[in-house]
Design a protein around this motif. Structure first.
Motif, PDB file in Angstrom:
ATOM      1  N   MET A 175      36.057 -19.083-110.157  1.00  0.00           N
ATOM      2  CA  MET A 175      37.247 -18.293-110.407  1.00  0.00           C
ATOM      3  C   MET A 175      37.443 -18.148-111.905  1.00  0.00           C
ATOM      4  N   PRO A 176      36.871 -17.132-112.486  1.00  0.00           N
ATOM      5  CA  PRO A 176      36.989 -16.934-113.931  1.00  0.00           C
ATOM      6  C   PRO A 176      38.429 -16.767-114.408  1.00  0.00           C
ATOM      7  N   SER A 177      39.321 -16.334-113.535  1.00  0.00           N
ATOM      8  CA  SER A 177      40.722 -16.189-113.944  1.00  0.00           C
ATOM      9  C   SER A 177      41.382 -17.537-114.180  1.00  0.00           C
ATOM     10  N   VAL A 178      40.810 -18.607-113.625  1.00  0.00           N
ATOM     11  CA  VAL A 178      41.317 -19.966-113.849  1.00  0.00           C
ATOM     12  C   VAL A 178      40.619 -20.579-115.053  1.00  0.00           C
ATOM     13  N   GLY A 179      39.299 -20.477-115.106  1.00  0.00           N
ATOM     14  CA  GLY A 179      38.529 -21.019-116.213  1.00  0.00           C
ATOM     15  C   GLY A 179      37.059 -21.114-115.850  1.00  0.00           C
ATOM     16  N   ALA A 180      36.233 -21.306-116.860  1.00  0.00           N
ATOM     17  CA  ALA A 180      34.786 -21.402-116.645  1.00  0.00           C
ATOM     18  C   ALA A 180      34.463 -22.620-115.784  1.00  0.00           C
ATOM     19  N   GLY A 181      33.683 -22.419-114.743  1.00  0.00           N
ATOM     20  CA  GLY A 181      33.282 -23.522-113.881  1.00  0.00           C
ATOM     21  C   GLY A 181      34.263 -23.828-112.765  1.00  0.00           C
ATOM     22  N   ALA A 182      35.328 -23.048-112.639  1.00  0.00           N
ATOM     23  CA  ALA A 182      36.285 -23.253-111.547  1.00  0.00           C
ATOM     24  C   ALA A 182      35.826 -22.463-110.324  1.00  0.00           C
ATOM     25  N   PHE A 183      35.928 -23.103-109.163  1.00  0.00           N
ATOM     26  CA  PHE A 183      35.491 -22.494-107.910  1.00  0.00           C
ATOM     27  C   PHE A 183      36.573 -22.632-106.854  1.00  0.00           C
ATOM     28  N   GLU A 184      36.405 -21.885-105.770  1.00  0.00           N
ATOM     29  CA  GLU A 184      37.366 -21.897-104.681  1.00  0.00           C
ATOM     30  C   GLU A 184      36.655 -22.248-103.382  1.00  0.00           C
ATOM     31  N   ILE A 185      37.261 -23.142-102.620  1.00  0.00           N
ATOM     32  CA  ILE A 185      36.791 -23.437-101.260  1.00  0.00           C
ATOM     33  C   ILE A 185      37.763 -22.755-100.315  1.00  0.00           C
ATOM     34  N   ARG A 186      37.230 -22.054 -99.335  1.00  0.00           N
ATOM     35  CA  ARG A 186      38.056 -21.378 -98.339  1.00  0.00           C
ATOM     36  C   ARG A 186      37.951 -22.131 -97.023  1.00  0.00           C
ATOM     37  N   ILE A 187      39.107 -22.488 -96.473  1.00  0.00           N
ATOM     38  CA  ILE A 187      39.152 -23.247 -95.223  1.00  0.00           C
ATOM     39  C   ILE A 187      39.911 -22.413 -94.195  1.00  0.00           C
ATOM     40  N   HIS A 188      39.305 -22.231 -93.031  1.00  0.00           N
ATOM     41  CA  HIS A 188      39.890 -21.404 -91.979  1.00  0.00           C
ATOM     42  C   HIS A 188      40.250 -22.283 -90.775  1.00  0.00           C
TER      43      HIS A 188
END
Length: 63
Positions: free
Chosen positions: A1-14
């Motif tokens: 997630m570049p809008s958060v910062g370099a190296g930030a990622f998102e996990i999606r849980i359904h």
């Protein structure tokens, strides 16, 4: 997630709805969870992204 910062990622849980976990794992000894939340709309709220970005800066990940 570049809008958060370099190296930030998102996990999606359904499970029982939509959940998101924003984390950064670019440090040798730690994985930091910046924010976890229940997603109620298709677009991620600006407040959720801003909170994760503030926490990202707090851990010194801007470099």
């Amino acid at each position: 997630m570049p809008s958060v910062g370099a190296g930030a990622f998102e996990i999606r849980i359904h499970v029982l709805g939509e959940w998101r976990v924003i984390y950064v794992a670019k440090f040798k000894n730690a994985v930091y969870v910046l924010h976890a939340f229940h997603k109620k709309t298709q677009k991620t709220r600006k407040e959720d992204i801003e909170l994760a970005a503030r926490r990202y800066k707090q851990i010194g990940a801007e470099s």
